[in-house]
Scaffold this motif. Sequence first.
Motif, PDB file in Angstrom:
ATOM      1  N   UNK A  24     -77.309  33.275  16.317  1.00 40.96           N
ATOM      2  CA  UNK A  24     -78.172  34.438  16.102  1.00 40.96           C
ATOM      3  C   UNK A  24     -78.751  34.425  14.692  1.00 40.96           C
ATOM      4  N   UNK A  25     -77.889  34.071  13.719  1.00 39.97           N
ATOM      5  CA  UNK A  25     -78.380  33.991  12.329  1.00 39.97           C
ATOM      6  C   UNK A  25     -79.456  32.916  12.202  1.00 39.97           C
ATOM      7  N   UNK A  26     -79.227  31.759  12.810  1.00 48.62           N
ATOM      8  CA  UNK A  26     -80.181  30.649  12.733  1.00 48.62           C
ATOM      9  C   UNK A  26     -81.516  31.035  13.356  1.00 48.62           C
ATOM     10  N   UNK A  27     -81.480  31.637  14.529  1.00 50.09           N
ATOM     11  CA  UNK A  27     -82.730  32.038  15.190  1.00 50.09           C
ATOM     12  C   UNK A  27     -83.492  33.050  14.351  1.00 50.09           C
ATOM     13  N   UNK A  28     -82.779  33.983  13.747  1.00 50.24           N
ATOM     14  CA  UNK A  28     -83.429  34.998  12.930  1.00 50.24           C
ATOM     15  C   UNK A  28     -84.008  34.383  11.653  1.00 50.24           C
ATOM     16  N   UNK A  29     -83.296  33.437  11.040  1.00 50.24           N
ATOM     17  CA  UNK A  29     -83.795  32.774   9.833  1.00 50.24           C
ATOM     18  C   UNK A  29     -85.066  31.986  10.135  1.00 50.24           C
ATOM     19  N   UNK A  30     -85.064  31.229  11.227  1.00 53.22           N
ATOM     20  CA  UNK A  30     -86.254  30.463  11.613  1.00 53.22           C
ATOM     21  C   UNK A  30     -87.406  31.405  11.927  1.00 53.22           C
ATOM     22  N   UNK A  31     -87.117  32.505  12.601  1.00 50.42           N
ATOM     23  CA  UNK A  31     -88.176  33.474  12.920  1.00 50.42           C
ATOM     24  C   UNK A  31     -88.809  34.016  11.651  1.00 50.42           C
ATOM     25  N   UNK A  32     -87.991  34.355  10.655  1.00 51.10           N
ATOM     26  CA  UNK A  32     -88.509  34.918   9.409  1.00 51.10           C
ATOM     27  C   UNK A  32     -89.413  33.923   8.685  1.00 51.10           C
ATOM     28  N   UNK A  33     -89.010  32.656   8.658  1.00 51.53           N
ATOM     29  CA  UNK A  33     -89.821  31.642   7.979  1.00 51.53           C
ATOM     30  C   UNK A  33     -91.131  31.414   8.727  1.00 51.53           C
ATOM     31  N   UNK A  86     -81.893  21.317  11.129  1.00 50.98           N
ATOM     32  CA  UNK A  86     -80.916  20.231  11.031  1.00 50.98           C
ATOM     33  C   UNK A  86     -79.492  20.743  10.844  1.00 50.98           C
ATOM     34  N   UNK A  87     -79.330  22.056  10.666  1.00 52.98           N
ATOM     35  CA  UNK A  87     -78.001  22.613  10.445  1.00 52.98           C
ATOM     36  C   UNK A  87     -77.503  22.462   9.026  1.00 52.98           C
ATOM     37  N   UNK A  88     -78.404  22.149   8.086  1.00 49.84           N
ATOM     38  CA  UNK A  88     -78.002  21.953   6.690  1.00 49.84           C
ATOM     39  C   UNK A  88     -77.976  23.259   5.903  1.00 49.84           C
ATOM     40  N   UNK A  89     -78.937  24.144   6.153  1.00 53.81           N
ATOM     41  CA  UNK A  89     -78.978  25.443   5.487  1.00 53.81           C
ATOM     42  C   UNK A  89     -78.144  26.404   6.322  1.00 53.81           C
ATOM     43  N   UNK A  90     -77.109  26.997   5.684  1.00 54.60           N
ATOM     44  CA  UNK A  90     -76.132  27.779   6.421  1.00 54.60           C
ATOM     45  C   UNK A  90     -75.943  29.154   5.795  1.00 54.60           C
ATOM     46  N   UNK A  91     -75.524  30.139   6.579  1.00 53.76           N
ATOM     47  CA  UNK A  91     -75.377  31.494   6.044  1.00 53.76           C
ATOM     48  C   UNK A  91     -74.371  31.550   4.902  1.00 53.76           C
ATOM     49  N   UNK A  92     -74.761  32.254   3.828  1.00 52.87           N
ATOM     50  CA  UNK A  92     -73.864  32.460   2.701  1.00 52.87           C
ATOM     51  C   UNK A  92     -73.736  31.290   1.758  1.00 52.87           C
ATOM     52  N   UNK A  93     -74.301  30.144   2.098  1.00 50.21           N
ATOM     53  CA  UNK A  93     -74.186  28.939   1.266  1.00 50.21           C
ATOM     54  C   UNK A  93     -75.463  28.745   0.453  1.00 50.21           C
ATOM     55  N   UNK A  94     -75.325  28.381  -0.820  1.00 50.77           N
ATOM     56  CA  UNK A  94     -76.529  28.246  -1.652  1.00 50.77           C
ATOM     57  C   UNK A  94     -77.382  27.038  -1.280  1.00 50.77           C
ATOM     58  N   UNK A  95     -78.668  27.173  -1.506  1.00 47.62           N
ATOM     59  CA  UNK A  95     -79.605  26.055  -1.460  1.00 47.62           C
ATOM     60  C   UNK A  95     -79.875  25.648  -2.903  1.00 47.62           C
ATOM     61  N   UNK A  96     -79.793  24.353  -3.172  1.00 47.77           N
ATOM     62  CA  UNK A  96     -80.024  23.821  -4.522  1.00 47.77           C
ATOM     63  C   UNK A  96     -81.213  22.883  -4.460  1.00 47.77           C
TER      64      UNK A  96
END
Length: 374
Positions: A24-33, A86-96
């Motif tokens: 659900x988080x992944x679908x919502x993140x992709x939708x927002x982008x 790709x499953x690399x960006x995950x909830x709560x984890x930073x992007x660098x």
Amino acid sequence: MSTPQQIRPAVTHDVDRTDPAYRDWLKEAVRKVQADANRSADTHLLRFPLPDAWGIDLYLKDESTHPTGSLKHRLARSLFLYGLCNGWVRPGRPVIEASSGSTAVSEAYFAKLIGVPFIAVMPRTTSAEKCRLIEFHGGRCHFVDDPRTMYEESARLAAETGGHYMDQFTYAERATDWRGNNNIAESVFRQLELERHPEPAWIIATAGTGGTSATIARYVHYMQYDTRICVADPDNSCFFEGWTTGSAEATCDSGSRIEGIGRPRMEPSFVPGAIDRMMKVPDAASVAAVRALERAIGRKAGGSTGTGLWSALRIVAEMVADGRRGSVVTLLCDPGDRYLDKYYSDTWLAEQGLDVGPYMTVIDTLLRTGQWQE
């Protein structure tokens, strides 16, 4: 210095990818982008005034009008979609990200949009305005003294925090759909359809990752256009040397003074075989060109715009000399208000030992006489 192959994303098992909450988080993140792209208008194609008698039209694709103010907004959107899917960006984890600024500004925006932390690893010399914008969008700036260490430091931070190193320099050329899907190349050709020269003779790009030039060149070949692609490279960058010598091992010891472009190594996203021509541009010429742009159309732009514009004007001069008509396109990459303390500061130019006067004369002579006298 680490090779690109040493900093690929690690396989992570801290998220259960079958968990409905994660999906659900992944679908919502992709939708927002994707929604960000859906509500964004296309960027303008501006004309640089040239004498009508030449029969040549010069355009600048104005990428400064994106929500985060630069060409890198397109790239950041593509990289986030690529990382999410790709499953690399995950909830709560930073992007660098390793960046000289503009990509980091745009990635900070998208990180905030989907609710993940963001850390930008940047040279300490990055403009203060870019740092302010990164922090405005909720990101954190992490500085290095040697730009060549950005890659390793970004990978180290990702490992330390359990985050994802986005690595624009590897993934820029593959995250964007170069066959179309409203990429920058497709947009340019669509906007030129009603112009007197709808298929440009040349498109000039500048290279930071190399992703933009790869996208444009691949699209041109895919669509079977006769357009040629030129990449303009600033001082203190190895792309020109690597392209002319055919060496993937070319390096440069100093960092580029033209923020956003020029690299100390041949980046994985730079695709030499897709490019028809490269041009080395002195930094003083880049600054002279952005000042000439402001005088011509009343718009300030960053130094990378000047690097491309200088090369475009030189190609225009060659076309005039050969009696050829047609159109030429380059990019207005980001706004000049990010660089008031650099490219628009005579004090900074003096500190850097840059004399723009002779290059301003070259541009003035071209626009007055049609001759290139460098």
